[in-house]
Design a protein around this motif. Structure first.
Motif, PDB file in Angstrom:
ATOM      1  N   ARG A 148      -0.761   6.575  -3.770  1.00 24.82           N
ATOM      2  CA  ARG A 148      -0.906   7.494  -2.650  1.00 24.82           C
ATOM      3  C   ARG A 148      -0.526   6.596  -1.600  1.00 24.82           C
ATOM      4  O   ARG A 148       0.341   7.317  -0.619  1.00 24.82           O
ATOM      5  CB  ARG A 148      -2.344   8.021  -2.267  1.00 24.82           C
ATOM      6  N   GLN A 149      -0.659   5.523  -1.253  1.00 26.49           N
ATOM      7  CA  GLN A 149      -0.508   4.815   0.073  1.00 26.49           C
ATOM      8  C   GLN A 149       0.717   3.909  -0.282  1.00 26.49           C
ATOM      9  O   GLN A 149       1.128   2.835   0.488  1.00 26.49           O
ATOM     10  CB  GLN A 149      -1.381   4.058   0.347  1.00 26.49           C
TER      11      GLN A 149
ATOM     12  N   GLY B 156       4.393   2.424   0.089  1.00 25.02           N
ATOM     13  CA  GLY B 156       5.406   2.132   1.232  1.00 25.02           C
ATOM     14  C   GLY B 156       6.747   2.751   0.414  1.00 25.02           C
ATOM     15  O   GLY B 156       7.038   3.048  -0.459  1.00 25.02           O
TER      16      GLY B 156
ATOM     17  N   ARG C 103       8.160   3.543  -3.464  1.00 22.27           N
ATOM     18  CA  ARG C 103       8.542   4.881  -3.729  1.00 22.27           C
ATOM     19  C   ARG C 103       9.884   4.908  -4.221  1.00 22.27           C
ATOM     20  O   ARG C 103      10.181   5.656  -5.074  1.00 22.27           O
ATOM     21  CB  ARG C 103       8.158   5.778  -2.501  1.00 22.27           C
TER      22      ARG C 103
END
Length: 114
Positions: free
Chosen positions: A59-60, A62, A66
């Motif tokens: 979810r977090q 960078g 991604r």
């Protein structure tokens, strides 16, 4: 593994107990194999025809992470197009099993009669 259809789950190698899809997938009748991103191709070579590939992006994540996941998804979709294996990207466990169930249901309906 047993005769259950297999799903390959690819993540970044950091696994929280509450972030595992394996229990949800088992409840849907799928066996899962979870592998870190770097080993995805090697593990995929050992699973001759997975029911699906799930890329579980943190979810977090960078931008660089991604991008890695998106590039892998693009390559896998191209390589698995002939078999019709869905490649699903999720941003965590929430909703991933539902997305997978929807994708596999669509795949089963669209599959040609043998």
């Amino acid at each position: 593994m047993n005769g259950m259809p297999k799903v390959l789950v690819v993540d970044n190698g950091e696994r929280a107990p509450d972030g595992a899809l394996s229990a949800e997938l088992a409840g849907m009748g799928y066996a899962s194999v979870t592998t870190p991103f770097e080993a995805a191709d090697d593990v995929l070579a050992l699973i001759p025809s997975p029911a699906a590939v799930v890329l579980q992006m943190p979810r977090q994540a960078g931008w660089a992470e991604r991008r890695r996941f998106m590039e892998l998804a693009s390559r896998l979709r191209k390589n698995l197009a002939e078999s019709g294996t869905p490649v699903i990207i999720t941003g965590g466990v929430n909703g991933a099993a539902t997305m997978l169930q929807n994708q596999l249901s669509m795949h089963a309906v669209a599959a040609p009669d043998l």
